[in-house]
Design an enzyme around this catalytic site. Sequence first.
Site, PDB file in Angstrom:
ATOM      1  CD  GLN A  80      -3.667  -5.013   5.896  1.00  0.00           C
ATOM      2  OE1 GLN A  80      -3.489  -4.001   5.224  1.00  0.00           O
ATOM      3  NE2 GLN A  80      -4.263  -6.091   5.409  1.00  0.00           N
ATOM      4  CG  ASP A 135     -10.444  -1.073   3.758  1.00  0.00           C
ATOM      5  OD1 ASP A 135     -10.130  -1.256   2.565  1.00  0.00           O
ATOM      6  OD2 ASP A 135      -9.848  -1.591   4.718  1.00  0.00           O
ATOM      7  CE  LYS A 149      -3.960  -2.329   1.825  1.00  0.00           C
ATOM      8  NZ  LYS A 149      -4.382  -3.182   2.899  1.00  0.00           N
TER       9      LYS A 149
END
Length: 283
Positions: free
Chosen positions: A97, A120, A53
């Site tokens: 995460q 997300d 990322k």
Amino acid sequence: MEARIIDGKKLSERLKEDIKARVEGLKQKGVIPGLAVILVGNDPASAVYVRNKERDCNQVGIQSRVVKLDEDTPQRELLEYIYKLNADPTIHGILVQLPLPPHMDPNAVINAIDPSKDVDGFHPVNMGRLVIGEECFEPCTPKGIIRLIQETGQPIAGKHAVVIGRSNIVGKPVALMLLRHNATVTICHSKTVNLKEITRQADILVVAVGKPNLIDGSFIKPGAIVIDVGINRVEDQLVGDVNFQDACRVAGWITPVPGGVGPMTRTMLLENTILAAEKKWAG
Ligand code: NDP
């Protein structure tokens, strides 16, 4: 028939060029888009995802900030970091995460993220907006899947789409998004009876299970679009849920693993971060 390959790697490189241009546009307005990624613990796979990322952000000019916390960090401390990032005007997107260590409640953690920074798309506000058809951050993997289907040039409206898998991160949201695009949608899962009978009716088949070789050519309607979301490690190789060689004989279009959905998921995170920064700038 030999299926055409939908190349997720190529498509995501093309989309990154658009994203770079949008980053430049924001920078000219004095905005540097920023993404914060929080990693808790030492899971090696998660560490790789976070490094990727960071690399993706660098490639397009997004500023990334990685927050690394010890495995035994109390949940309260993680929430405090999130509240700080919620209030930080240089951060436009926040991602935690997953998976988190067992002592943490992932729902409580996701709920703490400001929905306007939830790139997300997992916060219940964004999920709820997706259900009722309002503008929202669409979760990255389903968003990438829709782009891959659109890349075939085939309309989604009116098609029968079958989704195998009903997780909150892939199966359910992609089914809702296909519905939004006016497909007729069937969702299958581990308790579905006569799976093959259903999948053989699919013009669009999305497989998000996590079982190598679950689907071969006999499950596929001739000419169908097949999106293989699965990522499985078999004898040190990454494979999907679909037996690629066999499916190629029957499908019209198919995504490979690796090089299909994976790169698109990463690129959609960048796109959502830019979207968050653009929305913030527009007020
Ligand atoms: P989950 O384990 O959360 O969900 C799997 C789903 O598959 C469940 O709904 C389960 O049904 C269903 N299922 C299990 N066995 C069968 C079966 N025999 N027949 C039909 N359905 C079955 O997985 P995720 O959705 O998180 O991920 C799915 C796959 O996609 C994984 O391989 C994952 O690694 C990959 N993935 C890839 C991404 C990418 O970027 N390429 C991103 C995210 C995930 P039930 O609900 O009844 O248990």
